[in-house]
Design a protein around this motif. Structure first.
Motif, short mmCIF file in Angstrom:
data_model
loop_
_atom_site.label_atom_id
_atom_site.label_comp_id
_atom_site.label_asym_id
_atom_site.label_seq_id
_atom_site.Cartn_x
_atom_site.Cartn_y
_atom_site.Cartn_z
N ILE A 285 2.89 -13.04 -11.07
CA ILE A 285 2.30 -12.28 -9.97
C ILE A 285 3.33 -11.25 -9.52
CG2 ILE A 285 1.45 -12.39 -7.60
CD1 ILE A 285 0.58 -15.29 -8.25
N LYS A 286 2.99 -9.99 -9.68
CA LYS A 286 3.91 -8.91 -9.32
C LYS A 286 3.66 -8.47 -7.88
CE LYS A 286 2.40 -6.76 -13.02
NZ LYS A 286 1.85 -7.89 -13.81
N LEU B 131 7.19 -12.10 -8.84
CA LEU B 131 8.31 -11.16 -9.02
C LEU B 131 8.27 -10.16 -7.89
CD1 LEU B 131 10.56 -9.68 -10.72
CD2 LEU B 131 8.66 -8.42 -11.79
N GLU B 132 9.34 -10.07 -7.11
CA GLU B 132 9.46 -9.04 -6.08
C GLU B 132 10.24 -7.87 -6.68
OE1 GLU B 132 11.12 -10.78 -2.58
OE2 GLU B 132 9.25 -11.79 -2.04
N PRO C 125 -5.54 -7.79 -10.86
CA PRO C 125 -6.10 -8.30 -9.60
C PRO C 125 -5.26 -9.40 -8.94
CG PRO C 125 -7.85 -8.00 -11.21
CD PRO C 125 -6.56 -7.76 -11.94
N GLN C 126 -4.42 -10.09 -9.72
CA GLN C 126 -3.57 -11.12 -9.13
C GLN C 126 -2.36 -10.53 -8.41
OE1 GLN C 126 -2.37 -13.20 -12.68
NE2 GLN C 126 -0.59 -11.91 -13.04
N ASP C 127 -2.07 -9.26 -8.63
CA ASP C 127 -0.84 -8.65 -8.13
C ASP C 127 -1.01 -8.11 -6.71
OD1 ASP C 127 0.41 -9.19 -10.58
OD2 ASP C 127 -0.35 -7.32 -11.45
N GLN C 128 0.10 -7.69 -6.12
CA GLN C 128 0.11 -7.18 -4.75
C GLN C 128 0.98 -5.93 -4.68
OE1 GLN C 128 1.15 -10.71 -2.24
NE2 GLN C 128 0.59 -11.79 -4.11
N VAL C 129 0.59 -5.03 -3.79
CA VAL C 129 1.39 -3.83 -3.51
C VAL C 129 1.79 -3.88 -2.05
CG1 VAL C 129 1.35 -1.32 -3.30
CG2 VAL C 129 0.32 -2.41 -5.29
N LYS C 130 3.07 -3.60 -1.79
CA LYS C 130 3.61 -3.69 -0.44
C LYS C 130 4.15 -2.34 0.02
CE LYS C 130 7.64 -5.68 0.32
NZ LYS C 130 8.71 -6.69 0.51
N PHE C 131 3.85 -1.99 1.26
CA PHE C 131 4.43 -0.82 1.93
C PHE C 131 5.23 -1.33 3.12
CE2 PHE C 131 0.56 0.79 -0.04
CZ PHE C 131 0.92 2.03 -0.55
N VAL C 132 6.50 -0.96 3.20
CA VAL C 132 7.30 -1.21 4.40
C VAL C 132 7.24 0.05 5.24
CG1 VAL C 132 9.56 -1.80 5.32
CG2 VAL C 132 8.78 -2.85 3.19
N ILE C 133 6.68 -0.07 6.44
CA ILE C 133 6.38 1.07 7.28
C ILE C 133 7.47 1.23 8.34
CG2 ILE C 133 4.67 2.14 8.79
CD1 ILE C 133 3.65 1.66 5.94
N CYS C 134 8.09 2.43 8.35
CA CYS C 134 9.18 2.70 9.31
C CYS C 134 8.70 3.47 10.54
CB CYS C 134 10.29 3.50 8.64
SG CYS C 134 11.06 2.67 7.23
#
Length: 216
Positions: free
Chosen positions: A115-116, A99-100, A141-150
């Motif tokens: 998986i988030k 899931l995004e 622990p299966q999940d992910q965190v994303k940062f989009v860096i500008c």
């Protein structure tokens, strides 16, 4: 349950362009609608329109590709209440489901098998105040965190949040991605290396291959 419908912008088969499964053939189910307006959004075409599909029709379309991986995305997929039902049905069908999500809506009802891949919105996104921090304890622990860096400010903010919330210990992957066209990828890569951050640098594979054409 059989009366449930969701508004869908597109369902297509391509290579996963981001996250820990980058490069793997994946079916994408893009739901219509999003309450956020991030400055770097690359899926504005999913804000409006779309076509209503029953759960059965969605599952049939997904199954026609015989995939192993399915990604539910948007827009913001959780903006449609019954997205969580779709996620569970996809898991029940035996797919590895991701899931995004922007992280601006509650994750409480998302099936534990999903998986988030959750964004934390940086100041440069214009939507930093929409971050729902109470979602962090729900990540596994299966999940992910994303940062989009500008820019550098975003990088320093993300680096602080990484440490403040011990994100690299909470989830399987922390992803730092350069905002396409706003910051040189090599610049972000050099910052990460210089600070020895416990994160994965990522480029959006679909942009490199298909120039972000819808349906890819």
């Amino acid at each position: 349950m059989t009366d449930i419908t969701l508004k869908i912008t597109e369902i297509f088969y391509s290579l996963q362009g981001e996250s820990s499964t980058v490069g793997l053939p994946t079916v994408f189910v893009r739901l219509t609608g999003c309450p956020l307006r991030c400055g770097y959004c690359d899926s504005e075409y999913a804000f409006y329109g779309g076509e209503r599909f029953t759960l059965e029709a969605i599952l049939e379309k997904v199954g026609s590709y015989r995939p192993r991986y399915v990604c539910v995305t948007g827009g913001e997929p959780l903006a449609q209440r019954d997205c969580t039902v779709l996620l569970t049905r996809l898991c029940d069908a035996g797919y590895q489901v991701s899931l995004e999500t922007s992280g601006a809506l509650p994750l409480d009802d998302v099936d534990a098998r999903v998986i988030k891949v959750m964004d934390l919105k940086t100041p440069g996104s214009g939507e930093v105040n929409r971050n729902r921090w109470e979602n962090l304890p729900l990540l596994r622990p299966q999940d992910q965190v994303k940062f989009v860096i500008c820019d550098r400010e975003d990088y320093e903010w993300a680096r602080f949040k990484l440490d403040e919330h011990s994100l690299h210990e909470r989830v399987g992957e922390v992803l730092f991605s350069p905002s396409f066209g706003q910051i040189a990828p090599v610049q972000l890569a050099e910052w990460i290396i210089a600070d020895n951050l416990p994160v994965r640098f990522q480029l959006q594979l679909h942009k490199l291959l298909w120039n972000d054409t819808p349906g890819h």
